[in-house]
Design a protein around this motif. Structure first.
Motif, PDB file in Angstrom:
ATOM      1  N   ARG A   1      -1.707  12.184  30.407  1.00  0.00           N
ATOM      2  CA  ARG A   1      -2.792  11.614  29.604  1.00  0.00           C
ATOM      3  C   ARG A   1      -2.749  10.092  29.638  1.00  0.00           C
ATOM      4  O   ARG A   1      -3.792   9.427  29.705  1.00  0.00           O
ATOM      5  CB  ARG A   1      -2.682  12.114  28.167  1.00  0.00           C
ATOM      6  CG  ARG A   1      -3.800  11.626  27.243  1.00  0.00           C
ATOM      7  CD  ARG A   1      -3.653  12.158  25.839  1.00  0.00           C
ATOM      8  NE  ARG A   1      -2.478  11.626  25.159  1.00  0.00           N
ATOM      9  CZ  ARG A   1      -1.379  12.320  24.901  1.00  0.00           C
ATOM     10  NH1 ARG A   1      -1.302  13.594  25.279  1.00  0.00           N
ATOM     11  NH2 ARG A   1      -0.359  11.759  24.280  1.00  0.00           N
TER      12      ARG A   1
ATOM     13  N   GLU B   1      -4.300   8.686  32.840  1.00  0.00           N
ATOM     14  CA  GLU B   1      -5.765   8.740  32.809  1.00  0.00           C
ATOM     15  C   GLU B   1      -6.342   7.622  31.947  1.00  0.00           C
ATOM     16  O   GLU B   1      -7.341   6.982  32.320  1.00  0.00           O
ATOM     17  CB  GLU B   1      -6.209  10.103  32.278  1.00  0.00           C
ATOM     18  CG  GLU B   1      -5.837  11.278  33.191  1.00  0.00           C
ATOM     19  CD  GLU B   1      -6.181  12.614  32.565  1.00  0.00           C
ATOM     20  OE1 GLU B   1      -6.654  12.608  31.389  1.00  0.00           O
ATOM     21  OE2 GLU B   1      -5.966  13.658  33.215  1.00  0.00           O
ATOM     22  N   ASN B   2      -5.726   7.380  30.796  1.00  0.00           N
ATOM     23  CA  ASN B   2      -6.245   6.338  29.901  1.00  0.00           C
ATOM     24  C   ASN B   2      -6.037   4.942  30.478  1.00  0.00           C
ATOM     25  O   ASN B   2      -6.867   4.044  30.258  1.00  0.00           O
ATOM     26  CB  ASN B   2      -5.568   6.452  28.532  1.00  0.00           C
ATOM     27  CG  ASN B   2      -5.996   7.696  27.775  1.00  0.00           C
ATOM     28  OD1 ASN B   2      -7.083   8.227  28.004  1.00  0.00           O
ATOM     29  ND2 ASN B   2      -5.154   8.162  26.872  1.00  0.00           N
TER      30      ASN B   2
END
Length: 327
Positions: A253, A256-257
């Motif tokens: 995650r 992706e951020n």
């Protein structure tokens, strides 16, 4: 023609003056006074305050039985100084009042005092001033030292921890994991194509880019994790009590951020990330840092913009990589 190539097409260029790879910080030998000071700093403040009160009382008692022939005034200052330094200004001022009161009582008991003259008021008033000046001065010195230590462990550009603070926390985490048998994870990442951001947008934008990276790391990690800027465009994250499965979920995650933050700002930056999870702690902090650093460089050498995971200290191969997956 734009000076920026497409993400993934730029060759990794290290900034001048960056830390040589695998040149790790070594812990020096501490002198006995430094270790003793560290021991006192770790004690409960209430206990130190009570110890200071005991010392003031002991000095006052000795002063009373010694009589007027001997002066014990400097010995009253010792507990005041220790309490101010290790507990705080208010505690130091409270002990100042206690110390001056005991000294004044012994002063009055040991010699005739003419309260109709200025001498008695002058002597007692001067001791109050001396004790107070000592307490306030030491308090300010302690505050300045704490500020300096904080700055010495903080990266001035991003506001996150620096290399020194990260290394120290890794050593603490290894000790904790060895004692309580808990896993932990170290993450090492490099901002790909960061030189292109600097060259095309300017160094002020480059610094802003680093702050965006740092803020994104902080927003996507726990309060118990430590985010640090190691050098140049390299960052690290230490994640105590984090299993391989938890590390995959969080770092996936996070990657992706990070990419989304770069795209929002129009920066051609991607990220090469190495993730080393230890089921059993390594012998030294160097081992963890080198492992995650090697994983990160394997991503860069394989084309950048990816994550490589490894698990160390598994039951089948203690101290070596149990699994390794690239994405």
């Amino acid at each position: 023609m734009s000076r920026i190539a497409k993400p993934g097409q730029l060759t990794a260029i290290k900034e001048a003056g960056k830390r040589p790879r695998h040149l790790w910080l070594r812990r020096g030998t501490h002198a006995a006074p430094v270790r003793f000071s560290g021991y006192l700093s770790r004690q409960p403040k209430l206990g130190l305050l009570l110890f200071g009160i005991f010392l003031v009382g002991a000095v006052g008692l000795i002063d009373f039985f010694a009589g007027p022939m001997f002066s014990f005034l400097p010995f009253y200052l010792l507990p005041v100084a220790l309490t101010t330094w290790y507990v705080g200004r208010r505690a130091g001022l409270a002990l100042t009042l206690a110390g001056v009161s005991l000294w004044a009582l012994n002063y009055i008991a040991a010699r005739p005092v003419g309260w109709d003259s200025l001498a008695a008021y002058w002597n007692i008033g001067m001791q109050v001033i001396i004790f107070t000046v000592v307490a306030v001065t030491l308090s300010k010195m302690r505050q300045a030292l704490n500020n300096e230590r904080e700055l010495a462990r903080t990266d001035p550009v991003t506001g996150v921890a620096n290399w020194r603070a990260f290394y120290e926390r890794v050593e603490q985490t290894i000790f904790y994991a060895r004692r309580y048998k808990t896993p932990f994870t170290g993450v090492y990442m490099d901002v790909d194509n960061f030189k292109a951001v600097n060259d095309h947008f300017g160094h002020s934008t480059g610094d802003f880019c680093l702050r965006v990276v740092a803020d994104t790391l902080l927003e996507n990690t726990r309060a118990t994790d430590l985010v640090a800027r190691i050098a140049g465009d390299e960052f690290a994250v230490l994640m105590p009590e984090t299993s391989p499965e938890q590390a995959r979920a969080v770092i996936g995650r996070l990657g992706e951020n990070l990419l989304a933050a770069m795209e929002r700002n129009g920066w051609p930056a991607t990220f090469s990330i190495g993730v080393a999870t230890y089921l059993a702690p390594p012998d030294t902090a160097d081992s963890l840092i080198k492992a995650s650093d090697d994983l990160m460089y394997s991503v860069k050498n394989g084309g950048k913009n990816g994550i490589r995971y490894a698990v160390y200290g598994g039951p089948s191969q203690p101290g070596s990589a149990a699994t390794r997956v690239a994405s």
